[in-house]
Design a protein around this motif. Structure first.
Motif, PDB file in Angstrom:
ATOM      1  N   PHE A 122      43.949  38.117  36.230  1.00  0.00           N
ATOM      2  CA  PHE A 122      43.226  39.084  37.057  1.00  0.00           C
ATOM      3  C   PHE A 122      43.708  40.502  36.815  1.00  0.00           C
ATOM      4  O   PHE A 122      42.906  41.436  36.757  1.00  0.00           O
ATOM      5  N   VAL A 123      45.021  40.653  36.687  1.00  0.00           N
ATOM      6  CA  VAL A 123      45.567  41.985  36.405  1.00  0.00           C
ATOM      7  C   VAL A 123      45.000  42.463  35.069  1.00  0.00           C
ATOM      8  O   VAL A 123      44.510  43.592  34.935  1.00  0.00           O
ATOM      9  N   TYR A 124      45.021  41.574  34.092  1.00  0.00           N
ATOM     10  CA  TYR A 124      44.512  41.932  32.769  1.00  0.00           C
ATOM     11  C   TYR A 124      43.014  42.216  32.813  1.00  0.00           C
ATOM     12  O   TYR A 124      42.527  43.197  32.256  1.00  0.00           O
ATOM     13  N   MET A 160      44.271  46.730  41.471  1.00  0.00           N
ATOM     14  CA  MET A 160      43.166  46.030  42.128  1.00  0.00           C
ATOM     15  C   MET A 160      43.100  44.576  41.644  1.00  0.00           C
ATOM     16  O   MET A 160      42.845  43.655  42.432  1.00  0.00           O
ATOM     17  N   GLY A 161      43.334  44.375  40.361  1.00  0.00           N
ATOM     18  CA  GLY A 161      43.368  43.013  39.813  1.00  0.00           C
ATOM     19  C   GLY A 161      44.478  42.203  40.464  1.00  0.00           C
ATOM     20  O   GLY A 161      44.291  41.026  40.797  1.00  0.00           O
ATOM     21  N   ALA A 162      45.636  42.837  40.661  1.00  0.00           N
ATOM     22  CA  ALA A 162      46.769  42.156  41.294  1.00  0.00           C
ATOM     23  C   ALA A 162      46.394  41.751  42.721  1.00  0.00           C
ATOM     24  O   ALA A 162      46.668  40.631  43.161  1.00  0.00           O
ATOM     25  N   PHE A 163      45.752  42.667  43.424  1.00  0.00           N
ATOM     26  CA  PHE A 163      45.358  42.398  44.813  1.00  0.00           C
ATOM     27  C   PHE A 163      44.361  41.251  44.876  1.00  0.00           C
ATOM     28  O   PHE A 163      44.499  40.328  45.689  1.00  0.00           O
ATOM     29  N   PHE A 164      43.382  41.296  43.997  1.00  0.00           N
ATOM     30  CA  PHE A 164      42.331  40.273  44.001  1.00  0.00           C
ATOM     31  C   PHE A 164      42.910  38.888  43.684  1.00  0.00           C
ATOM     32  O   PHE A 164      42.629  37.905  44.371  1.00  0.00           O
ATOM     33  N   ASP A 215      34.555  41.674  49.767  1.00  0.00           N
ATOM     34  CA  ASP A 215      35.475  42.582  50.449  1.00  0.00           C
ATOM     35  C   ASP A 215      36.159  43.530  49.465  1.00  0.00           C
ATOM     36  O   ASP A 215      36.225  44.743  49.683  1.00  0.00           O
ATOM     37  N   VAL A 216      36.652  42.948  48.349  1.00  0.00           N
ATOM     38  CA  VAL A 216      37.351  43.794  47.371  1.00  0.00           C
ATOM     39  C   VAL A 216      36.389  44.855  46.829  1.00  0.00           C
ATOM     40  O   VAL A 216      36.723  46.034  46.732  1.00  0.00           O
ATOM     41  N   GLY A 217      35.163  44.424  46.513  1.00  0.00           N
ATOM     42  CA  GLY A 217      34.177  45.374  45.988  1.00  0.00           C
ATOM     43  C   GLY A 217      33.814  46.454  46.993  1.00  0.00           C
ATOM     44  O   GLY A 217      33.842  47.646  46.697  1.00  0.00           O
TER      45      GLY A 217
END
Lengths: 244, 243
Positions: free
Chosen positions: A37-39, A68-72, A179-181
């Motif tokens: 996800f981070v990548y 944001m990738g880390a959070f998701f 939510d993230v979006g």
């Protein structure tokens, strides 16, 4: 809480954690999913920004995208842990209550397990994030992802108590992605609607920590309030599941 | 006849749950709409196969969110199809059904569910972007979704719910990320050409963005790949339900 209570809660939590961590697939995926996800987020934005006019980069910076990738990734995994914990543990929890545990002891054990998994997961996620991008204020990012993913762990519990596994897993994924979006789109608008989204305030803490190197204390406080509300609902739900 | 009965009962679990049907309808529409709404505009030059195209990043994002949603849904459907049905299917075989009939009914259920989510996803994209070849775009979604549904079934054979859901999610994320034209910039790594989504992705990009220069080749190879994973599922599922 008496010593006996603490012992029972610790034992219930230990059994939960053991059930999760003894499966090597679960452990391996705790590392690989955050990595991807981070990548996933970071690399896309990095490539896009390189190929677009400068004003595009103003919308989202590369460090923000990695964070944001880390959070998701952390939110999805912790949410699923909470979700499958409640769907998979109903029968076991009821047996514990029949065997003499008080429902609150069982519930405390489950909540403790979610917190332990969230802590482990966020530690791993931050380590992975540091390979790609060093946030200006790493502790702020850790605090944001930790509180955000814990909220999702509790939301997973709530979803799991009302839905079947199939519908529930899809619903949870849907809630987190939307939510993230939306939280990201709302940005710093200060919109009252932001308060409705679990990821909005953690997202504010994260963005400030990444871009300005500051700690958004007010947003963090509001994130904690949200987490406490989610915890209260999760405890009520777990309690009902264990008691009936 | 018995195949029809098995299929009808298999599908009943879907249509007797209006919430599930609504979810499978609403999720692609919401994801695609959100993608088009959230992603900022900006023109980007992409090297797709033999063609170089200039497209808006917002459109590319929306076009790629649809397969992500469809494959995720189909993957989870496949996973739970395998996890939830093995015991019942074993009993069906014990009561006289031929294993082939039961396996075929389950695969047909997966194909119908994949077609449903692909149709909804294609429709959701068409609301926001005028895809040049909507039929081909939909077919590419269907093939990719069906393949990941089969992969979900295979994962469900060997892993539980938690690990299985993670793995489905992981497999789809790898597939979508490694083939994202904004990352590959026309240079798909060799290993990524073996991914299930590679050929359907080429068809999708051709259908949406280019003049379909090599679509037929990729379409045929997608079908080959789908046939291989179907065979894998048939073998594994059959073995699982034999008494």
């Amino acid at each position: 809480m008496s010593e006996s209570d603490r012992g029972r809660v610790a034992l219930a939590s230990l059994m939960d954690a053991r059930e999760y961590f003894r499966n090597p697939v679960n452990v391996a995926l705790l590392v690989t999913i955050p990595y991807l996800f981070v990548y996933f987020y970071g690399a896309i934005v990095e490539h896009v920004v390189q190929n677009l006019p400068e004003e595009y980069a103003e919308f989202i910076s590369v460090p923000e995208a990695y964070a944001m990738g880390a959070f998701f990734g952390a939110a999805v995994l912790t949410g699923l842990v909470g979700f499958y914990m409640v769907t998979g543990a109903r029968a076991a929890d009821r047996r514990l209550v029949v065997a003499g545990y008080r429902p609150l002891q069982v519930v405390a054990g489950r909540i403790l397990t979610i917190l332990v998994v969230a802590l482990a997961l966020n530690g791993i996620t931050m380590l992975i994030l540091s390979f790609f991008e060093q946030p200006r204020f790493p502790l702020a990012v850790l605090a944001a992802t930790l509180v955000g993913s814990t909220i999702y762990g509790f939301i997973g519990v709530v979803v799991g108590s009302f839905m079947e596994e199939f519908e529930g897993s899809i619903t949870l994924f849907w809630i987190i992605t939307l939510d993230v979006g939306i939280s990201f789109q709302l940005g710093e608008t200060g919109s009252a609607a932001g308060n409705l989204f679990p990821g909005y305030h953690p997202n504010q803490v994260m963005v400030k920590g990444v871009t300005e190197g500051t700690f958004a204390a007010e947003s963090f406080l509001l994130s904690l309030v949200y987490a406490l509300c989610a915890l209260a609902v999760a405890v009520a739900v777990f309690h009902r599941e264990a008691s009936t | 006849m018995r195949y029809g009965t098995a299929l009808r009962y298999s599908l009943r679990s879907y249509y007797r749950s209006p919430f599930l049907l609504a979810l499978l309808l609403f999720l692609p529409i919401a994801f695609v709409a959100l993608s088009f709404a959230v992603t900022p505009s900006g023109l980007m030059t992409l090297d797709i196969g033999e063609t170089v195209v200039t497209a808006d990043v917002k459109d590319i994002d929306g076009l790629l969110v649809a397969p992500f949603t469809a494959t995720f849904l189909a993957g989870v459907i496949g996973l739970f199809l395998m996890l939830a049905s093995v015991e019942a299917d074993r009993r069906l075989v014990l009561s006289g059904f031929r294993p082939g009939e039961v396996v075929l009914a389950r695969l047909s259920t997966l194909a119908i569910a994949s077609a449903y989510v692909s149709l909804v996803s294609t429709g959701a994209v068409l609301l926001h972007y005028p895809v040049g070849q909507p039929l081909l775009y939909g077919v590419s979604l269907l093939l990719r979704a069906y393949m990941f549904g089969c992969i979900g079934m295979l994962i469900g054979t060997y892993f539980g719910k938690t690990g299985g859901t993670y793995l489905v999610f992981l497999a789809i994320t790898i597939d979508i990320t490694a083939l994202d034209p904004r990352i590959t910039l026309g240079e798909v790594p060799d290993w990524a050409t073996y991914l299930p989504g590679y050929h359907p992705n080429q068809v999708l990009l051709d259908a949406a963005l280019t003049g379909l220069p090599d679509t037929l080749t990729h379409l045929v190879l997608s079908l080959d790949y789908a046939a291989i994973v179907t065979l894998g599922v048939m073998l594994v599922f059959r073995r699982r339900i034999l008494p």
